[in-house]
Design an enzyme around this catalytic site. Structure first.
Site, short mmCIF file in Angstrom:
data_model
loop_
_atom_site.label_atom_id
_atom_site.label_comp_id
_atom_site.label_asym_id
_atom_site.label_seq_id
_atom_site.Cartn_x
_atom_site.Cartn_y
_atom_site.Cartn_z
N GLU A 187 11.47 2.67 14.84
CA GLU A 187 10.64 3.77 14.33
C GLU A 187 9.35 3.80 15.13
O GLU A 187 9.17 3.02 16.07
CB GLU A 187 10.38 3.60 12.83
CG GLU A 187 9.75 2.28 12.45
CD GLU A 187 9.68 2.02 10.95
OE1 GLU A 187 9.63 2.98 10.16
OE2 GLU A 187 9.67 0.84 10.57
N TYR A 209 0.83 -1.20 0.00
CA TYR A 209 0.00 0.00 0.00
C TYR A 209 0.86 1.25 0.00
O TYR A 209 2.08 1.18 0.21
CB TYR A 209 -0.97 -0.01 1.20
CG TYR A 209 -0.34 0.33 2.54
CD1 TYR A 209 0.48 -0.57 3.19
CD2 TYR A 209 -0.59 1.55 3.15
CE1 TYR A 209 1.04 -0.26 4.42
CE2 TYR A 209 -0.05 1.87 4.39
CZ TYR A 209 0.78 0.96 5.02
OH TYR A 209 1.33 1.27 6.24
N LEU A 249 10.78 1.39 7.54
CA LEU A 249 10.24 1.86 6.27
C LEU A 249 11.03 3.10 5.83
O LEU A 249 11.34 3.96 6.65
CB LEU A 249 8.76 2.21 6.40
CG LEU A 249 8.13 2.56 5.06
CD1 LEU A 249 7.92 1.30 4.22
CD2 LEU A 249 6.81 3.29 5.24
N LYS A 252 6.44 -1.99 2.04
CA LYS A 252 5.25 -1.39 2.67
C LYS A 252 4.05 -2.32 2.49
O LYS A 252 3.21 -2.11 1.61
CB LYS A 252 4.99 0.00 2.08
CG LYS A 252 4.07 0.86 2.94
CD LYS A 252 4.15 2.30 2.51
CE LYS A 252 3.07 3.16 3.15
NZ LYS A 252 3.15 3.23 4.61
#
Ligand code: PMP
Length: 286
Positions: free
Chosen positions: A181, A34, A206, A149
């Protein structure tokens, strides 16, 4: 947002009329990728970066793009128009599709499923930007390809839910003693010496599109940057902390695990980066 027009495999449909097969591998295996692109003033922010990352995620999983990237951007723009979206985001998802049964290996000749929908949301005047957010830290239990992702987001959902139950805004994830993160954003601290610290790119995080833009802006502002690992303990002592993503841009973090960061108010570096990022985003949106 009720009554949206959404996109599914070549058709613009009312949101309650868009239906995907129960055999779709996105549903059965989380076999899907996505992207979320911010929209301000009805225009796409940094969308080229999102399209490049989408292509990369698909390549890593051997999912063929159902339509060329340029066509995806046409669909994004059409949806903005059809829903009169001024501010918010566009979600897009490509799953490997449905082979009509459940089988682990990638099926041959499967047609990917392409879904897009708009989400109206306040980006420029978000209260979190002015007040800052509180976070907890929690173990990073995600898989080892966080650079892809994918929609396999149960671990971040669990982290976010743990934060909600502790009555804070979000969770920062920890692996081998170091922050990776945020649950859905990249994490930064600013040391007492004014150095901007964030984890270097690898398969552990990411590769944020907003992160890339912010680091370029920080460099232009002559802010010293160190891409290195940092611990929660270092973050507790930091002058500032903040997160970045397409849906937050920059949100200051004013509390981590109950420790007040700096004076408990959004820091100057975070405020400055948010301001110049929004300036750039507004100017370059298309
Ligand atoms: N890390 C994670 C785990 C995320 O989910 C996101 C947002 N999707 C980000 C970082 C930020 O990436 P971007 O700036 O491209 O939105």
């Amino acid at each position: 947002m009720m009554g949206r027009i959404v996109y599914l495999d070549g058709q613009y449909l009312k949101e309650d009329e868009a239906k995907v097969s129960i055999f779709d591998r996105g549903f059965l295996f989380g076999d899907a990728v996505y992207e979320v692109t911010a929209v301000i003033n009805g225009k796409l922010v940094d969308n080229e970066g999102h399209m490049i990352r989408l292509q990369r995620s698909c390549n890593e999983l051997q999912i063929a793009l159902p339509v060329p990237l340029a066509e995806i951007t046409n669909i994004q723009k059409e949806l903005i128009k059809k829903n009169a979206l001024n501010e918010g985001g566009i979600y897009l998802q490509i799953s490997r599709g449905s082979a009509g049964d459940r089988d682990f290996g990638y099926p041959a000749d499967v047609k990917p499923t392409l879904v897009l929908f708009t989400q109206a949301r306040e980006l420029l005047n978000s209260p979190k930007a002015t007040k800052g957010m509180k976070v907890i830290t929690t173990e990073d239990i995600r898989w080892k390809r966080r650079d892809i992702k994918t929609v396999g987001l149960l671990a971040p959902c669990m982290a976010k839910q743990a934060a909600i139950e502790k009555q804070v805004d979000d969770a920062w994830l920890i692996e081998d003693g170091y922050i990776t993160e945020g649950s859905s954003n990249n994490a930064y601290i600013v040391t007492q010496d004014g150095v901007l610290v964030t984890r270097p790119l690898s398969n552990d995080i990411l590769h944020g599109i907003t992160r890339k833009a912010l680091l370029e802006l920080a460099e232009k502002e002559a802010i010293k940057i160190e891409e290195r690992l940092f611990t929660a303990e270092e973050a507790y002592q930091a002058a500032e902390a903040f997160v970045s993503s397409a849906t937050t841009f920059v949100w200051p973090v004013v509390e981590i695990d109950g420790h007040t960061i700096g004076d408990g108010k959004p820091g100057n570096v975070a405020k400055k980066l948010r301001e110049i990022y929004i300036e750039l985003a507004t100017k370059t949106a298309e």
